[in-house]
Design an enzyme around this catalytic site. Structure first.
Site, mmCIF file in Angstrom:
data_model
loop_
_atom_site.group_PDB
_atom_site.id
_atom_site.type_symbol
_atom_site.label_atom_id
_atom_site.label_comp_id
_atom_site.label_asym_id
_atom_site.label_seq_id
_atom_site.Cartn_x
_atom_site.Cartn_y
_atom_site.Cartn_z
ATOM 1 N N ALA A 69 9.028 15.975 -3.939
ATOM 2 C CA ALA A 69 9.332 14.562 -3.739
ATOM 3 C C ALA A 69 8.958 14.213 -2.305
ATOM 4 O O ALA A 69 8.952 15.085 -1.430
ATOM 5 C CB ALA A 69 10.811 14.314 -3.989
ATOM 6 N N GLY A 113 10.060 18.845 -6.491
ATOM 7 C CA GLY A 113 9.667 17.928 -7.555
ATOM 8 C C GLY A 113 8.312 18.263 -8.174
ATOM 9 O O GLY A 113 8.060 17.929 -9.326
ATOM 10 N N GLU A 116 9.066 20.883 -10.649
ATOM 11 C CA GLU A 116 9.824 20.237 -11.724
ATOM 12 C C GLU A 116 8.918 19.387 -12.616
ATOM 13 O O GLU A 116 9.080 19.359 -13.834
ATOM 14 C CB GLU A 116 10.936 19.387 -11.104
ATOM 15 C CG GLU A 116 11.957 20.256 -10.380
ATOM 16 C CD GLU A 116 12.925 19.454 -9.518
ATOM 17 O OE1 GLU A 116 12.470 18.821 -8.543
ATOM 18 O OE2 GLU A 116 14.115 19.440 -9.832
ATOM 19 N N GLU A 136 14.545 22.905 -2.010
ATOM 20 C CA GLU A 136 15.385 21.759 -1.630
ATOM 21 C C GLU A 136 16.554 22.154 -0.737
ATOM 22 O O GLU A 136 17.027 21.353 0.063
ATOM 23 C CB GLU A 136 15.919 21.042 -2.880
ATOM 24 C CG GLU A 136 14.879 20.245 -3.653
ATOM 25 C CD GLU A 136 14.162 21.039 -4.729
ATOM 26 O OE1 GLU A 136 14.207 22.300 -4.695
ATOM 27 O OE2 GLU A 136 13.550 20.415 -5.611
HETATM 28 N N1 CAA Z 1 6.943 14.937 1.361
HETATM 29 C C1 CAA Z 1 6.251 14.214 2.261
HETATM 30 N N2 CAA Z 1 5.198 14.718 2.943
HETATM 31 C C2 CAA Z 1 4.835 15.993 2.695
HETATM 32 C C3 CAA Z 1 5.529 16.798 1.774
HETATM 33 C C4 CAA Z 1 6.632 16.225 1.078
HETATM 34 N N3 CAA Z 1 7.329 16.914 0.174
HETATM 35 N N4 CAA Z 1 4.955 18.020 1.765
HETATM 36 C C5 CAA Z 1 3.939 17.964 2.638
HETATM 37 N N5 CAA Z 1 3.855 16.750 3.198
HETATM 38 C C6 CAA Z 1 2.903 16.275 4.208
HETATM 39 C C7 CAA Z 1 3.224 16.833 5.579
HETATM 40 O O1 CAA Z 1 4.238 16.059 6.189
HETATM 41 C C8 CAA Z 1 1.891 16.718 6.274
HETATM 42 O O2 CAA Z 1 1.722 15.382 6.660
HETATM 43 P P1 CAA Z 1 1.200 15.048 8.177
HETATM 44 O O3 CAA Z 1 -0.168 15.645 8.190
HETATM 45 O O4 CAA Z 1 1.224 13.554 8.209
HETATM 46 O O5 CAA Z 1 2.154 15.710 9.094
HETATM 47 C C9 CAA Z 1 0.902 16.980 5.136
HETATM 48 O O6 CAA Z 1 1.603 16.762 3.913
HETATM 49 C C10 CAA Z 1 0.391 18.410 5.117
HETATM 50 O O7 CAA Z 1 1.502 19.266 5.093
HETATM 51 P P2 CAA Z 1 1.707 20.485 6.145
HETATM 52 O O8 CAA Z 1 1.050 20.151 7.434
HETATM 53 O O9 CAA Z 1 3.155 20.815 6.164
HETATM 54 O O10 CAA Z 1 0.865 21.607 5.391
HETATM 55 P P3 CAA Z 1 1.075 23.192 5.497
HETATM 56 O O11 CAA Z 1 -0.082 23.786 4.802
HETATM 57 O O12 CAA Z 1 1.391 23.586 6.897
HETATM 58 O O13 CAA Z 1 2.425 23.491 4.644
HETATM 59 C C11 CAA Z 1 3.896 23.288 2.729
HETATM 60 C C12 CAA Z 1 2.435 23.273 3.267
HETATM 61 C C13 CAA Z 1 4.501 24.687 2.862
HETATM 62 C C14 CAA Z 1 3.836 22.887 1.275
HETATM 63 C C15 CAA Z 1 4.740 22.279 3.551
HETATM 64 O O14 CAA Z 1 4.061 21.038 3.581
HETATM 65 C C16 CAA Z 1 6.112 22.029 2.984
HETATM 66 O O15 CAA Z 1 7.007 22.835 3.148
HETATM 67 N N6 CAA Z 1 6.320 20.858 2.311
HETATM 68 C C17 CAA Z 1 7.612 20.450 1.822
HETATM 69 C C18 CAA Z 1 8.021 21.255 0.600
HETATM 70 C C19 CAA Z 1 9.381 20.807 0.122
HETATM 71 O O16 CAA Z 1 10.372 20.925 0.789
HETATM 72 N N7 CAA Z 1 9.439 20.266 -1.116
HETATM 73 C C20 CAA Z 1 10.662 19.800 -1.709
HETATM 74 C C21 CAA Z 1 10.806 18.326 -1.482
HETATM 75 S S1 CAA Z 1 12.410 17.726 -1.970
HETATM 76 C C22 CAA Z 1 12.330 17.498 -3.619
HETATM 77 O O17 CAA Z 1 11.323 17.723 -4.238
HETATM 78 C C23 CAA Z 1 13.590 16.972 -4.264
HETATM 79 C C24 CAA Z 1 13.601 17.024 -5.750
HETATM 80 O O18 CAA Z 1 13.793 18.032 -6.345
HETATM 81 C C25 CAA Z 1 13.465 15.783 -6.501
#
Ligand code: CAA
Length: 262
Positions: A69, A113, A116, A136
């Protein structure tokens, strides 16, 4: 195939009998924001209503199916915002309503998400680069689009708890071994494999495929004896179709069946 221009966060192509829906927010690793989820609902409804479409393939990019998400969009929300909008409840309804088979083709990150969303498809084909996770807990929340329920049913309590409590990622190999995905293929072969599976499904009777979906999904809703009865009655009911006559006749005449979805 024909390309549909109506979306900003998706690329949708209809090729033969397959609707290929590609999540397309490359700058955010396909994070699921409101616009993307609304467009996905629209695209799924369009696929469901398009008589030409017999199977849907949902995919992302090579680097990410979807990284979850959209955290930027969510971060400021209050309980009242989330509750009042029924956050992610409304947005994911269309997926559950879709009666046509949906295959998830997953490469790279399928997190939160994203994992999911893949689990809401009918089955998952993964590239060997796929990484699944429910991280999460690192954000101070629990999964919100079914992760605690669906992952547990796919891989069992121990592994599901491990994934949700530690927030670690699972490789494609581990995901296949534990029943989360149906096949793993080299990254370069992912789309070929997924489109091939969709083409196979498209050859069947669409009516029978719908019945298969209903019956398998029942396994997750009702006790075994009820599920078995539901299956048997559906089996009985299909003897009222032309496709059953055609399918069995074709076998006996040693030829390919020509299904008409009737
Ligand atoms: N939401 C918003 N932006 C996201 C994102 C997310 N879930 N995941 C990645 N991005 C964005 C980053 O902010 C970054 O944007 P900027 O360049 O503007 O800073 C861009 O995508 C590239 O990401 P990274 O620079 O972080 O890329 P990376 O290769 O270093 O890392 C990753 C990749 C490990 C996937 C890392 O991006 C990450 O940990 N992302 C979040 C994963 C996460 O926590 N997901 C769960 C979300 S909560 C949820 O989903 C709730 C639910 O169940 C409904």
């Amino acid at each position: 195939g024909t390309r549909c221009m109506a979306y900003e966060t998706l690329i949708v192509e209809i090729e033969d009998h397959i609707a290929l829906i590609k999540l397309n927010r490359p700058d955010a690793l396909n994070a699921l924001n409101t616009q993307l989820l609304n467009e996905l609902s629209k695209a799924l409804r369009a696929a469901e209503e398009n008589e030409k479409v017999r199977c849907v393939v949902l995919t992302g990019s090579e680097k990410a199916f979807a990284a979850g998400a959209d955290i930027k969009e969510m971060s400021e929300k209050t309980f009242v915002d989330a509750f009042t909008d029924d956050l992610f409840g409304r947005e994911t309804q269309e997926m559950l309503r879709c009666r046509k088979p949906i295959i998830a083709a997953v490469s790279g990150y399928a997190l939160g998400g994203g994992c999911e969303l893949a689990m809401m498809c009918d089955f998952i084909i993964a590239s060997d680069t796929a990484k699944f996770g429910q991280p999460e807990i690192n954000l101070g929340v629990v999964a919100g689009i079914g992760g605690t329920q669906r992952l547990t049913r796919f891989v069992g309590k121990s592994k599901s708890m491990d994934m949700h409590l530690t927030g670690r990622f699972m490789t494609a190999e581990e995901a296949e071994r534990s029943g989360l995905v149906s096949r793993v293929v080299p990254a370069k072969k992912l789309m070929e494999e997924a489109m091939g599976a969709a083409a196979k499904i498209a050859e069947k009777s669409a009516l029978t495929a719908m019945a298969v979906k209903e019956a398998v999904n029942r396994a997750y809703e009702v006790p075994l004896n009820e599920g078995l009865l539901f299956e048997r009655r559906l089996f009985h009911a299909l003897f009222a179709t032309e496709d059953q006559k055609e399918g069995m006749e074709a076998f006996l005449e040693k030829r390919e069946a020509q299904f008409r979805d009737k």
